[in-house]
Design an enzyme around this catalytic site. Structure first.
Site, PDB file in Angstrom:
ATOM      1  N   LYS A 170       0.858  -1.194   0.000  1.00 16.69           N
ATOM      2  CA  LYS A 170       0.000   0.000   0.000  1.00 16.69           C
ATOM      3  C   LYS A 170       0.887   1.236   0.000  1.00 16.69           C
ATOM      4  O   LYS A 170       1.559   1.518   0.986  1.00 16.69           O
ATOM      5  CB  LYS A 170      -0.902   0.059   1.235  1.00 16.69           C
ATOM      6  CG  LYS A 170      -1.908   1.221   1.108  1.00 16.69           C
ATOM      7  CD  LYS A 170      -2.429   1.722   2.430  1.00 16.69           C
ATOM      8  CE  LYS A 170      -1.841   3.013   2.890  1.00 16.69           C
ATOM      9  NZ  LYS A 170      -1.990   4.176   2.010  1.00 16.69           N
ATOM     10  N   GLY A 203      -4.915   4.729   4.709  1.00 13.97           N
ATOM     11  CA  GLY A 203      -4.228   4.020   5.775  1.00 13.97           C
ATOM     12  C   GLY A 203      -5.218   3.440   6.774  1.00 13.97           C
ATOM     13  O   GLY A 203      -5.044   2.327   7.258  1.00 13.97           O
ATOM     14  N   VAL A 206      -7.287   0.412   4.327  1.00 16.05           N
ATOM     15  CA  VAL A 206      -6.401  -0.571   3.672  1.00 16.05           C
ATOM     16  C   VAL A 206      -5.195  -0.888   4.573  1.00 16.05           C
ATOM     17  O   VAL A 206      -4.865  -2.053   4.813  1.00 16.05           O
ATOM     18  CB  VAL A 206      -5.957  -0.048   2.288  1.00 16.05           C
ATOM     19  CG1 VAL A 206      -4.856  -0.923   1.703  1.00 16.05           C
ATOM     20  CG2 VAL A 206      -7.161  -0.011   1.353  1.00 16.05           C
ATOM     21  N   GLY A 207      -4.560   0.170   5.100  1.00 22.10           N
ATOM     22  CA  GLY A 207      -3.375  -0.033   5.943  1.00 22.10           C
ATOM     23  C   GLY A 207      -3.708  -0.850   7.186  1.00 22.10           C
ATOM     24  O   GLY A 207      -2.988  -1.784   7.546  1.00 22.10           O
ATOM     25  N   GLU A 245      10.177   1.620  10.248  1.00 22.74           N
ATOM     26  CA  GLU A 245      11.106   2.720   9.946  1.00 22.74           C
ATOM     27  C   GLU A 245      10.340   4.008  10.202  1.00 22.74           C
ATOM     28  O   GLU A 245       9.422   4.339   9.443  1.00 22.74           O
ATOM     29  CB  GLU A 245      11.550   2.666   8.470  1.00 22.74           C
ATOM     30  CG  GLU A 245      12.419   1.491   8.122  1.00 22.74           C
ATOM     31  CD  GLU A 245      13.810   1.593   8.723  1.00 22.74           C
ATOM     32  OE1 GLU A 245      14.226   2.694   9.109  1.00 22.74           O
ATOM     33  OE2 GLU A 245      14.459   0.542   8.831  1.00 22.74           O
ATOM     34  N   CYS A 279      13.402  11.560   6.180  1.00 17.93           N
ATOM     35  CA  CYS A 279      13.363  11.076   7.574  1.00 17.93           C
ATOM     36  C   CYS A 279      14.727  11.152   8.227  1.00 17.93           C
ATOM     37  O   CYS A 279      14.851  11.371   9.418  1.00 17.93           O
ATOM     38  CB  CYS A 279      12.838   9.656   7.617  1.00 17.93           C
ATOM     39  SG  CYS A 279      13.790   8.552   6.592  1.00 17.93           S
ATOM     40  N   GLU A 377       9.831  16.276  14.867  1.00 16.68           N
ATOM     41  CA  GLU A 377      10.123  16.239  13.439  1.00 16.68           C
ATOM     42  C   GLU A 377       9.179  17.192  12.700  1.00 16.68           C
ATOM     43  O   GLU A 377       7.967  17.124  12.873  1.00 16.68           O
ATOM     44  CB  GLU A 377       9.902  14.810  12.950  1.00 16.68           C
ATOM     45  CG  GLU A 377      10.224  14.603  11.507  1.00 16.68           C
ATOM     46  CD  GLU A 377      10.015  13.155  11.103  1.00 16.68           C
ATOM     47  OE1 GLU A 377       8.925  12.611  11.353  1.00 16.68           O
ATOM     48  OE2 GLU A 377      10.952  12.576  10.546  1.00 16.68           O
TER      49      GLU A 377
HETATM   50  P1  NAP Z   1       2.303   8.386   7.841  1.00 18.91           P
HETATM   51  O1  NAP Z   1       1.223   9.368   7.931  1.00 18.91           O
HETATM   52  O2  NAP Z   1       2.688   7.629   9.056  1.00 18.91           O
HETATM   53  O3  NAP Z   1       1.861   7.362   6.677  1.00 18.91           O
HETATM   54  C1  NAP Z   1       2.694   6.325   6.243  1.00 18.91           C
HETATM   55  C2  NAP Z   1       1.833   5.272   5.565  1.00 18.91           C
HETATM   56  O4  NAP Z   1       0.971   4.681   6.535  1.00 18.91           O
HETATM   57  C3  NAP Z   1       0.932   5.818   4.467  1.00 18.91           C
HETATM   58  O5  NAP Z   1       0.821   4.868   3.438  1.00 18.91           O
HETATM   59  C4  NAP Z   1      -0.379   5.972   5.205  1.00 18.91           C
HETATM   60  O6  NAP Z   1      -1.515   5.951   4.367  1.00 18.91           O
HETATM   61  C5  NAP Z   1      -0.366   4.760   6.102  1.00 18.91           C
HETATM   62  N1  NAP Z   1      -1.257   4.867   7.250  1.00 18.91           N
HETATM   63  C6  NAP Z   1      -1.813   5.980   7.796  1.00 18.91           C
HETATM   64  N2  NAP Z   1      -2.592   5.649   8.851  1.00 18.91           N
HETATM   65  C7  NAP Z   1      -2.526   4.296   8.980  1.00 18.91           C
HETATM   66  C8  NAP Z   1      -3.096   3.360   9.879  1.00 18.91           C
HETATM   67  N3  NAP Z   1      -3.917   3.747  10.875  1.00 18.91           N
HETATM   68  N4  NAP Z   1      -2.806   2.053   9.716  1.00 18.91           N
HETATM   69  C9  NAP Z   1      -1.977   1.634   8.740  1.00 18.91           C
HETATM   70  N5  NAP Z   1      -1.413   2.479   7.834  1.00 18.91           N
HETATM   71  C10 NAP Z   1      -1.668   3.796   7.963  1.00 18.91           C
HETATM   72  O7  NAP Z   1       3.652   9.031   7.293  1.00 18.91           O
HETATM   73  P2  NAP Z   1       3.843   9.984   6.023  1.00 18.91           P
HETATM   74  O8  NAP Z   1       3.246  11.309   6.344  1.00 18.91           O
HETATM   75  O9  NAP Z   1       3.389   9.289   4.787  1.00 18.91           O
HETATM   76  O10 NAP Z   1       5.432  10.085   5.974  1.00 18.91           O
HETATM   77  C11 NAP Z   1       6.158  10.930   6.788  1.00 18.91           C
HETATM   78  C12 NAP Z   1       6.702  10.209   8.000  1.00 18.91           C
HETATM   79  O11 NAP Z   1       7.412   9.051   7.594  1.00 18.91           O
HETATM   80  C13 NAP Z   1       7.695  11.020   8.774  1.00 18.91           C
HETATM   81  O12 NAP Z   1       7.483  10.860  10.150  1.00 18.91           O
HETATM   82  C14 NAP Z   1       9.032  10.416   8.397  1.00 18.91           C
HETATM   83  O13 NAP Z   1      10.063  10.575   9.313  1.00 18.91           O
HETATM   84  C15 NAP Z   1       8.662   9.001   8.249  1.00 18.91           C
HETATM   85  N6  NAP Z   1       9.646   8.340   7.396  1.00 18.91           N
HETATM   86  C16 NAP Z   1      10.523   7.461   7.954  1.00 18.91           C
HETATM   87  C17 NAP Z   1      11.478   6.860   7.165  1.00 18.91           C
HETATM   88  C18 NAP Z   1      12.473   5.879   7.708  1.00 18.91           C
HETATM   89  O14 NAP Z   1      13.053   5.151   6.920  1.00 18.91           O
HETATM   90  N7  NAP Z   1      12.687   5.815   8.996  1.00 18.91           N
HETATM   91  C19 NAP Z   1      11.532   7.162   5.820  1.00 18.91           C
HETATM   92  C20 NAP Z   1      10.631   8.080   5.303  1.00 18.91           C
HETATM   93  C21 NAP Z   1       9.676   8.652   6.103  1.00 18.91           C
HETATM   94  P3  NAP Z   1      -2.219   7.315   3.843  1.00 18.91           P
HETATM   95  O15 NAP Z   1      -1.765   7.430   2.467  1.00 18.91           O
HETATM   96  O16 NAP Z   1      -3.670   7.070   3.974  1.00 18.91           O
HETATM   97  O17 NAP Z   1      -1.770   8.434   4.721  1.00 18.91           O
END
Ligand code: NAP
Length: 482
Positions: A170, A203, A206-207, A245, A279, A377
């Site tokens: 996803k 998320g 589907v997530g 991650e 990140c 962050e």
């Molecule tokens: P996010 O809001 O946590 O979303 C990540 C993914 O999870 C998206 O596909 C999202 O779907 C899905 N999601 C949202 N709610 C969910 C739930 N309740 N259950 C399961 N899946 C769910 O993060 P983001 O805004 O996309 O990305 C930014 C964050 O990612 C930052 O905190 C960054 O630091 C972190 N990051 C970490 C790394 C690493 O390698 N450590 C790398 C890159 C980014 P939707 O499309 O519906 O939102």
């Protein structure tokens, strides 16, 4: 020619209509216009994809077959990279030099790294009278964020293929179009049905279904710490393994004898890379008090060189934030940092263009390490500069957040940089300008995650371990009472 109005999901080797009729619009953050849409998948789409992945799972798959699948996917992906780069610029606002560079070339290097690991990996090992087998872990649910849409998927799907694990993927709703183009390449590569499945959608629906699914063996998630916690809670109900991650607030520590000019130049570039949406960005710059004034001058001059503009203009170094909500989040952080008493050196929260989610590259000085900007962050082009007294103070500040993903150390020699780095609680550090290595394990200490991605360590996340005890002559037996 790009297809941006996606009607179908990829399940069991076919592009199929989703269970529901809802769609998710994809918005170009530079123009604020809708450029396409993807299906808003349902829980039953996830169930169909997991069932297809389960049917495709062969725990006895040969290494030769995995190598062949991986090679075919890499070849098909490589052909698509120019198109994928263009799509990343459209859907994410990543400047062309970023989209054609780090956004697509790093995933290619990472993919090739997994092919190299597979060439030499020993899947069987003798330990005394035991034969240790490393087997494919099973069905993988991969959930990815938007900031490096291709990289995030490659870092999960490619090692899964290499390990022999079928995947249900996803992607993020903010930047799913480039991922659809990647999956078209996977389709072209002609893998058996069910080996890779794509279900776009929210998320929340589907997530969550993927994370809680009883027939998933491993959930590999990249995203925010808050959502990672939720994913882990759901997976725990089925005692499913999770690899997380998560976020970061990494420190770029410039020690007293470090090369200040280079450390500032590289550090500002790192903090602003991909418009600060990285990140592993070094979002806190720690500078010795006795060089603070000099450092601030260098930082301001370096930040002023980051041209903001149309991501398709080759001169642009910073594009818009990826979405309206991200734009609002970043501006909120800037406004609150000013209220918290941090000193604005350059940039600010003002809207700098009539159209597009553009934030000016922003630097704050005198940031209290315990304030919101010192701890949280931002995920935008906002650098916090923090002075420190001595090395112990620098270490205390560097280690003084909930995160531990990345960072840097600059010292007058490598021995001193290594000695300091040993005391930093973080998963990866660049010393005196050490360059990125796509084969080095990457992942977080503390709330930045569980597990590692990339290279051999990333590959091993997708393997299960089995020990076979072989008979030994009676004289060599050891009796163990438990
Ligand atoms: P996010 O809001 O946590 O979303 C990540 C993914 O999870 C998206 O596909 C999202 O779907 C899905 N999601 C949202 N709610 C969910 C739930 N309740 N259950 C399961 N899946 C769910 O993060 P983001 O805004 O996309 O990305 C930014 C964050 O990612 C930052 O905190 C960054 O630091 C972190 N990051 C970490 C790394 C690493 O390698 N450590 C790398 C890159 C980014 P939707 O499309 O519906 O939102």
């Amino acid at each position: 020619m790009h297809e941006y109005d996606r009607k179908n999901l990829f399940i069991d080797g076919q592009w199929v209509a989703p269970g529901g009729t809802d769609t998710i619009e994809v918005i170009d953050p530079a123009t604020e216009t809708v450029i396409g849409s993807v299906p808003d998948g349902t829980a039953s789409d996830v169930d169909a994809a997991v069932a297809a992945a389960r049917r495709a799972f062969d725990p006895l798959i040969t290494v030769a077959e995995r190598r062949d699948r991986l090679a075919r996917v890499i070849t098909a992906m490589e052909k698509r990279l120019p198109d994928i780069a263009e799509t990343i610029t459209r859907e994410l606002g990543a400047p062309v030099r970023i989209a054609q560079g780090v956004q697509t070339q790093v995933p290619l290097a990472v993919a090739r790294g997994f092919a190299d690991v597979l060439e030499t990996f020993e899947f069987e090992e003798r330990v005394d009278n035991s034969l240790i087998l490393r087997e494919p872990y099973g069905v993988v649910a991969a959930i990815t964020p938007w900031n490096y849409p291709l990289y995030q998927v490659v870092a999960k799907v490619l090692p899964a293929i290499a390990a022999g694990c079928p995947v249900v993927l996803k992607p993020s709703n903010e930047a799913p179009l480039s991922v659809f183009e990647l999956i078209e390449a996977v389709d072209e590569a002609g893998l058996p049905p069910g080996v890779v499945n794509l279900v776009s959608g929210s998320g929340r629906v589907v997530g969550e279904r993927m994370a809680e699914h009883p027939d998933v063996d491993l959930v590999s998630f990249t995203g925010s710490t808050a959502v990672g916690r939720r994913v882990a809670e759901l997976a725990a109900q089925s005692v499913t393994k999770v690899a997380l991650e998560l976020g970061g607030k990494s420190a770029n520590v410039i020690l007293d004898g470090g090369d200040l000019a280079t450390a500032v130049k590289v550090g500002v570039g790192n903090a602003f890379l991909n418009s600060g949406q990285t990140c592993m960005a070094w979002t806190r710059m720690l500078v010795p008090e006795n060089r603070y004034a000099e450092a601030l001058g260098l930082i301001e001059a370096a930040a002023a060189r980051y041209t903001v503009g149309d991501p398709f203009d080759p001169a642009t170094r910073i594009g818009p934030s990826a979405s309206a909500s991200q734009f609002a989040t970043v501006r909120g952080f800037i406004e609150r940092a000013q209220r918290d008493g941090a000193r604005l050196v350059i940039g600010g929260a003002e809207k700098i263009r009539d159209v597009g989610y553009y934030v000016a590259p922003t630097v704050f000085a005198d940031v209290d390490p315990d304030s919101e900007l010192g701890q949280e962050e931002v995920f935008g082009p906002v650098l916090a500069v923090i002075p420190y007294r001595d090395e112990d103070d620098a270490l205390r500040i560097a280690n003084g957040t909930a995160y531990g993903l990345s960072g840097a150390v600059w010292a007058e020699n490598l021995d001193r940089a290594v000695a300091f780095a040993r005391r930093v609680q973080t998963g990866q550090l660049d010393l005196n300008g050490g360059s990125y290595n796509p084969l080095a394990p990457f992942g977080g200490y503390k709330k930045s995650g569980i597990g590692r991605e990339l290279g051999r360590a990333g590959f091993e996340e997708f393997l299960q371990t089995k020990s076979l005890q072989l008979p030994v002559p009676p004289t060599a037996r050891v009796t163990v009472f438990r």
